[in-house]
Scaffold this motif. Structure first.
Motif, PDB file in Angstrom:
ATOM      1  N   ASP A  16       2.711   6.128   3.707  1.00  0.00           N
ATOM      2  CA  ASP A  16       2.614   6.661   2.352  1.00  0.00           C
ATOM      3  C   ASP A  16       1.945   5.626   1.444  1.00  0.00           C
ATOM      4  OD1 ASP A  16       2.900   7.795  -0.108  1.00  0.00           O
ATOM      5  OD2 ASP A  16       5.084   7.977  -0.041  1.00  0.00           O
ATOM      6  N   PRO A  17       0.748   5.918   0.911  1.00  0.00           N
ATOM      7  CA  PRO A  17       0.054   4.923   0.092  1.00  0.00           C
ATOM      8  C   PRO A  17       0.728   4.656  -1.253  1.00  0.00           C
ATOM      9  CG  PRO A  17      -1.174   6.987   0.127  1.00  0.00           C
ATOM     10  CD  PRO A  17      -0.068   7.134   1.114  1.00  0.00           C
ATOM     11  N   THR A  18       1.720   5.469  -1.647  1.00  0.00           N
ATOM     12  CA  THR A  18       2.453   5.164  -2.876  1.00  0.00           C
ATOM     13  C   THR A  18       3.563   4.147  -2.624  1.00  0.00           C
ATOM     14  OG1 THR A  18       4.069   6.962  -2.580  1.00  0.00           O
ATOM     15  CG2 THR A  18       2.011   7.506  -3.702  1.00  0.00           C
ATOM     16  N   ASP A  19       3.802   3.812  -1.368  1.00  0.00           N
ATOM     17  CA  ASP A  19       4.831   2.846  -0.986  1.00  0.00           C
ATOM     18  C   ASP A  19       4.220   1.442  -0.948  1.00  0.00           C
ATOM     19  OD1 ASP A  19       6.887   1.381   0.067  1.00  0.00           O
ATOM     20  OD2 ASP A  19       6.844   2.317   2.050  1.00  0.00           O
ATOM     21  N   PRO A  20       4.721   0.505  -1.761  1.00  0.00           N
ATOM     22  CA  PRO A  20       4.163  -0.861  -1.730  1.00  0.00           C
ATOM     23  C   PRO A  20       4.199  -1.484  -0.349  1.00  0.00           C
ATOM     24  CG  PRO A  20       5.596  -0.579  -3.636  1.00  0.00           C
ATOM     25  CD  PRO A  20       5.769   0.651  -2.781  1.00  0.00           C
ATOM     26  N   GLY A  21       5.215  -1.120   0.461  1.00  0.00           N
ATOM     27  CA  GLY A  21       5.290  -1.660   1.814  1.00  0.00           C
ATOM     28  C   GLY A  21       4.111  -1.231   2.670  1.00  0.00           C
ATOM     29  N   THR A  22       3.702   0.038   2.542  1.00  0.00           N
ATOM     30  CA  THR A  22       2.540   0.531   3.288  1.00  0.00           C
ATOM     31  C   THR A  22       1.273  -0.189   2.844  1.00  0.00           C
ATOM     32  OG1 THR A  22       3.531   2.717   3.582  1.00  0.00           O
ATOM     33  CG2 THR A  22       1.144   2.565   3.796  1.00  0.00           C
ATOM     34  N   LEU A  23       1.099  -0.345   1.533  1.00  0.00           N
ATOM     35  CA  LEU A  23      -0.092  -1.034   1.024  1.00  0.00           C
ATOM     36  C   LEU A  23      -0.099  -2.500   1.451  1.00  0.00           C
ATOM     37  CD1 LEU A  23      -0.321   0.486  -2.572  1.00  0.00           C
ATOM     38  CD2 LEU A  23      -1.627   1.115  -0.537  1.00  0.00           C
ATOM     39  N   ALA A  24       1.077  -3.094   1.559  1.00  0.00           N
ATOM     40  CA  ALA A  24       1.139  -4.490   2.025  1.00  0.00           C
ATOM     41  C   ALA A  24       0.698  -4.578   3.484  1.00  0.00           C
ATOM     42  CB  ALA A  24       2.552  -5.031   1.855  1.00  0.00           C
ATOM     43  N   ARG A  25       1.032  -3.571   4.285  1.00  0.00           N
ATOM     44  CA  ARG A  25       0.663  -3.596   5.703  1.00  0.00           C
ATOM     45  C   ARG A  25      -0.847  -3.456   5.897  1.00  0.00           C
ATOM     46  NH1 ARG A  25       4.252   0.818   8.532  1.00  0.00           N
ATOM     47  NH2 ARG A  25       3.311  -0.043  10.437  1.00  0.00           N
ATOM     48  N   VAL A  26      -1.536  -2.770   4.984  1.00  0.00           N
ATOM     49  CA  VAL A  26      -2.994  -2.666   5.085  1.00  0.00           C
ATOM     50  C   VAL A  26      -3.673  -3.797   4.305  1.00  0.00           C
ATOM     51  CG1 VAL A  26      -2.998  -0.188   5.513  1.00  0.00           C
ATOM     52  CG2 VAL A  26      -3.116  -1.026   3.169  1.00  0.00           C
ATOM     53  N   ARG A  27      -2.885  -4.753   3.866  1.00  0.00           N
ATOM     54  CA  ARG A  27      -3.351  -5.975   3.201  1.00  0.00           C
ATOM     55  C   ARG A  27      -4.187  -5.691   1.963  1.00  0.00           C
ATOM     56  NH1 ARG A  27      -1.549 -10.500   5.624  1.00  0.00           N
ATOM     57  NH2 ARG A  27      -1.580 -10.999   3.392  1.00  0.00           N
ATOM     58  N   VAL A  28      -3.635  -4.838   1.095  1.00  0.00           N
ATOM     59  CA  VAL A  28      -4.304  -4.588  -0.177  1.00  0.00           C
ATOM     60  C   VAL A  28      -4.440  -5.865  -0.978  1.00  0.00           C
ATOM     61  CG1 VAL A  28      -3.895  -3.534  -2.447  1.00  0.00           C
ATOM     62  CG2 VAL A  28      -3.848  -2.128  -0.409  1.00  0.00           C
ATOM     63  N   ASP A  29      -3.481  -6.792  -0.817  1.00  0.00           N
ATOM     64  CA  ASP A  29      -3.529  -8.049  -1.568  1.00  0.00           C
ATOM     65  C   ASP A  29      -4.733  -8.901  -1.206  1.00  0.00           C
ATOM     66  OD1 ASP A  29      -2.229  -8.225   0.973  1.00  0.00           O
ATOM     67  OD2 ASP A  29      -1.621 -10.274   0.480  1.00  0.00           O
ATOM     68  N   ARG A  30      -5.323  -8.639  -0.019  1.00  0.00           N
ATOM     69  CA  ARG A  30      -6.511  -9.404   0.392  1.00  0.00           C
ATOM     70  C   ARG A  30      -7.756  -8.533   0.473  1.00  0.00           C
ATOM     71  NH1 ARG A  30      -4.207 -12.979   5.353  1.00  0.00           N
ATOM     72  NH2 ARG A  30      -5.012 -11.178   6.481  1.00  0.00           N
ATOM     73  N   ALA A  31      -7.622  -7.253   0.055  1.00  0.00           N
ATOM     74  CA  ALA A  31      -8.762  -6.329   0.139  1.00  0.00           C
ATOM     75  C   ALA A  31      -9.731  -6.583  -1.001  1.00  0.00           C
ATOM     76  CB  ALA A  31      -8.277  -4.885   0.109  1.00  0.00           C
ATOM     77  N   ARG A  32     -10.950  -6.143  -0.781  1.00  0.00           N
ATOM     78  CA  ARG A  32     -11.968  -6.204  -1.822  1.00  0.00           C
ATOM     79  C   ARG A  32     -11.883  -4.980  -2.722  1.00  0.00           C
ATOM     80  NH1 ARG A  32     -18.476  -5.591  -0.718  1.00  0.00           N
ATOM     81  NH2 ARG A  32     -19.170  -5.737  -2.886  1.00  0.00           N
ATOM     82  N   ARG A  33     -11.487  -3.854  -2.121  1.00  0.00           N
ATOM     83  CA  ARG A  33     -11.568  -2.576  -2.835  1.00  0.00           C
ATOM     84  C   ARG A  33     -10.494  -1.636  -2.309  1.00  0.00           C
ATOM     85  NH1 ARG A  33     -15.837  -1.685  -0.849  1.00  0.00           N
ATOM     86  NH2 ARG A  33     -17.388  -2.321  -2.373  1.00  0.00           N
ATOM     87  N   LEU A  34      -9.915  -0.870  -3.224  1.00  0.00           N
ATOM     88  CA  LEU A  34      -8.997   0.205  -2.867  1.00  0.00           C
ATOM     89  C   LEU A  34      -9.520   1.491  -3.486  1.00  0.00           C
ATOM     90  CD1 LEU A  34      -6.313   1.470  -1.861  1.00  0.00           C
ATOM     91  CD2 LEU A  34      -5.281   0.708  -4.017  1.00  0.00           C
ATOM     92  N   VAL A  35      -9.710   2.501  -2.661  1.00  0.00           N
ATOM     93  CA  VAL A  35     -10.151   3.819  -3.138  1.00  0.00           C
ATOM     94  C   VAL A  35      -9.020   4.800  -2.862  1.00  0.00           C
ATOM     95  CG1 VAL A  35     -11.865   5.640  -2.943  1.00  0.00           C
ATOM     96  CG2 VAL A  35     -12.547   3.257  -2.626  1.00  0.00           C
ATOM     97  N   VAL A  36      -8.462   5.373  -3.929  1.00  0.00           N
ATOM     98  CA  VAL A  36      -7.364   6.338  -3.798  1.00  0.00           C
ATOM     99  C   VAL A  36      -7.962   7.725  -4.002  1.00  0.00           C
ATOM    100  CG1 VAL A  36      -5.066   6.968  -4.546  1.00  0.00           C
ATOM    101  CG2 VAL A  36      -5.834   4.600  -4.789  1.00  0.00           C
ATOM    102  N   ALA A  37      -8.017   8.508  -2.934  1.00  0.00           N
ATOM    103  CA  ALA A  37      -8.760   9.778  -2.964  1.00  0.00           C
ATOM    104  C   ALA A  37      -7.923  10.945  -2.495  1.00  0.00           C
ATOM    105  CB  ALA A  37     -10.028   9.660  -2.115  1.00  0.00           C
ATOM    106  N   GLY A  38      -6.611  10.908  -2.735  1.00  0.00           N
ATOM    107  CA  GLY A  38      -5.758  12.021  -2.350  1.00  0.00           C
ATOM    108  C   GLY A  38      -5.990  13.244  -3.221  1.00  0.00           C
ATOM    109  N   PRO A  39      -5.449  14.390  -2.831  1.00  0.00           N
ATOM    110  CA  PRO A  39      -5.684  15.631  -3.585  1.00  0.00           C
ATOM    111  C   PRO A  39      -4.800  15.790  -4.811  1.00  0.00           C
ATOM    112  CG  PRO A  39      -4.374  16.096  -1.634  1.00  0.00           C
ATOM    113  CD  PRO A  39      -4.723  14.637  -1.571  1.00  0.00           C
ATOM    114  N   GLU A  40      -3.751  14.969  -4.972  1.00  0.00           N
ATOM    115  CA  GLU A  40      -2.822  15.108  -6.083  1.00  0.00           C
ATOM    116  C   GLU A  40      -2.995  13.943  -7.055  1.00  0.00           C
ATOM    117  OE1 GLU A  40       1.181  15.633  -4.761  1.00  0.00           O
ATOM    118  OE2 GLU A  40       0.590  16.891  -3.059  1.00  0.00           O
TER     119      GLU A  40
END
Length: 578
Positions: free
Chosen positions: A157-181
């Motif tokens: 779930d991308p709204t869960d900080p734990g999930t975003l931490a696992r995909v290393r958002v803290d070290r990412a260059r870019r995050l694109v949030v493109a869900g339907p809601e």
């Protein structure tokens, strides 16, 4: 074929085929061995010996080894090792995938894998970015990453900080949030902001682009891209708003006398299209109203909503509203539409309903009722492939199946890196260029800069980008700033004559510096080959007529910004011109 062989499924097919070959060689070899040794083996004995060979348990004591058995006993160990490796790769694929994701840095994370998210992930991968995708739906993650080694996927779930931490958002260059809601997209961005607020160790701020399906909400939120700071730079984008501008840029709606556009379908794209049509008409024809036909199950209510949000629409258009559900049309609705097509036919039609088969059916219906080939009909499709190919040439020739009917591939035009990565200045630059195209005498495109934004190279786009930088700087000099346009047609800031003169003078100076840096010099006559121009003089030395042209352009700044979704506001503090 090569791609298939490189896929996991392809490797399994190859491995299974080789095992079949080994078994055939084993059976044939043992039959030959028994015949040469005069042994009478049953079929079961032959199969048993073959299984011994396949399981590396055959010691060769049953007789001499012929060429079939020689090949089999050397190939079988390689086959067994390959089988073990492939099996292990499947068993530990998830852990290896998490390990690779955990080591990611400077990558792009795409959250939400519907049609938009999947296309955006591929677009960033095509641009050379390392992409990690995340979605709660395991089937969507599998579909996005299957057969594409450039994408890494995580189910979560991308709204869960734990999930975003696992995909290393803290070290990412870019995050694109493109869900339907929209609400979930905003929550995902909020969770990312929490992670980005941690120690950055010198890394640039996370660039977070959030899709909002509500174009009005996206317009209100876009100003955050102008002043966002800290660990995350947040921006919002609406594909429907951008699609509306792109559709008009590729398919000019106003070509001269008798302009009468028709829009069928007032969903998100249709409403954005009506606003863009109104702004373009107001730019080209001041103090004139144009007929406009709107066809939708709730055409009357949609028009009331649009004019409440954008009062200027009522001053621009004389609408004819036809309430008809094209999926389940009533006799009265069909009759009103048929009467309109016969007595007051439109000069340009956009069919932008979300249902692709329904959109195509209505485009064909209009093609049959309108003068063939003389009334452009643009039909919204998800992409140029699929149903849209039915409108292409017949039998591979040059003749089109339905002359005058063209496809606007919504996802192809909007799911691009530029749509989400350019920032507000890039969007304004595109709007400046589209405004230039709309002001052309014939309303069309041609060669040179007279082409759609997508067809320009980077150097050509820089001309519009520098114009935007100049606008932002000029407004700051007046103590003003850009804010999202709340209501098109509502009272705006009134610039004084002195402020308008300053804008015109600063824009001329920007153009002067730009041309001089490019090697242009003054001469009495213009010569593009020699790079000379008679206007390369200080503002005070310009002829009054030229100064007046620049002043008129400065006065047209606010309408242009409105068409781009912005307006001028007085800053709380700053310089003022008196």
């Amino acid at each position: 074929m090569i791609a298939f062989l490189r896929s996991p499924r392809g490797r399994w097919f190859v491995l299974a085929g080789l095992w079949v070959v080994v078994i055939v060689l084993g059976i044939g070899g043992f039959i030959q061995q028994g015949r040469e040794a005069g042994l009478h083996r049953s079929g079961l004995d032959t199969v048993y010996l073959t299984l011994q060979l396949a399981t590396l348990d055959y010691d060769g004591s049953a007789g001499d080894m012929n060429w079939r058995l020689q090949i089999g006993r050397f190939v079988v160990p390689l086959m067994a090792a390959s089988t073990v490796l492939i099996t292990a790769s499947i068993v530990f694929a998830g852990e290896l995938n998490l390990l690779r994701i955990g080591r990611s840095s400077g990558h792009t994370v795409v959250a939400g894998l519907g049609d938009v998210g999947k296309r955006l992930a591929s677009a960033f991968a095509d641009a050379g970015e390392r992409v990690v995708v995340v979605d709660p739906d395991q089937s969507l993650v599998a579909a996005a990453t299957s057969g594409d080694d450039r994408l890494r996927g995580l189910v979560g779930d991308p709204t869960d900080p734990g999930t975003l931490a696992r995909v290393r958002v803290d070290r990412a260059r870019r995050l694109v949030v493109a869900g339907p809601e929209d609400a979930r997209n905003v929550r995902a961005a909020s969770a990312a902001a929490t992670l980005a607020a941690g120690p950055t160790r010198g890394r640039p701020a996370l660039r977070c682009a959030v899709q909002l399906t509500d174009a009005e909400l996206a317009s209100l939120m876009r100003a955050t891209d102008l002043d966002s700071a800290g660990g995350m730079r947040l921006s919002y984008f609406s594909l429907h708003e951008r699609a509306a501008r792109s559709l008009l840029s590729e398919n000019p709606p106003f070509t001269g006398a008798g302009d009468h556009p028709m829009v069928i379908g007032l969903g998100r794209l249709g409403r954005s299209l009506v606003v863009a049509l109104g702004q373009q008409w107001a730019h080209q024809h001041r103090h004139r109203r144009a007929p406009l036909t709107l066809v939708d199950p709730y055409a009357g209510g949609r028009w009331a909503e649009l004019t409440q949000r954008h009062p200027a629409l009522a001053e621009v258009f004389e609408p004819e509203l036809i309430d008809v559900d094209l999926a389940w049309p009533s006799a009265d609705g069909v009759g009103a539409l048929a009467t309109l097509l016969a007595e007051r036919p439109p000069s340009w039609v956009a069919v932008v309903v979300d249902d692709e088969p329904l959109a195509l059916a209505n485009a064909v219906f209009l093609h049959q009722r309108l003068p063939e080939g003389r009334v452009p009909v643009v039909v919204r499709m998800g992409s140029g492939a699929g149903l849209g190919t039915l409108l292409e040439s017949v039998g591979g020739g040059t003749a089109r199946a339905f002359p005058g009917v063209s496809v606007f591939p919504f996802l192809d035009r909007t799911c691009t890196v530029e749509s989400v990565d350019g920032g507000i200045r890039e969007q304004l630059a595109e709007s400046v260029h589209e405004d230039y195209l709309a002001a052309l005498p014939d309303g069309g495109t041609g060669t040179g800069l007279q082409r759609p934004w997508a067809d320009l190279d980077d150097d050509e786009r820089d001309l519009s980008r520098r114009r935007v930088d100049g606008i932002v700087g000029d407004l700051a000099a007046l103590g003003c700033e850009l804010v999202p346009l709340r209501r098109w047609g509502a009272p705006a800031v009134t610039l004084t004559d002195d402020e308008t003169a300053l804008l015109a003078e600063r824009e001329h100076q920007r153009w002067y510096d730009d041309r001089s840096a490019a090697g242009w010099t003054y001469a009495a006559t213009r010569d593009d080959a020699a790079r000379t121009n008679p206007l390369l003089v200080p503002w005070a030395d310009l002829a009054p007529a030229v100064q007046q042209t620049n002043l008129d352009a400065a006065r047209a700044l606010q309408p242009m910004l409105a068409r781009a979704g912005f307006e001028i506001a007085r800053a709380s503090a700053g310089p003022a011109v008196s």
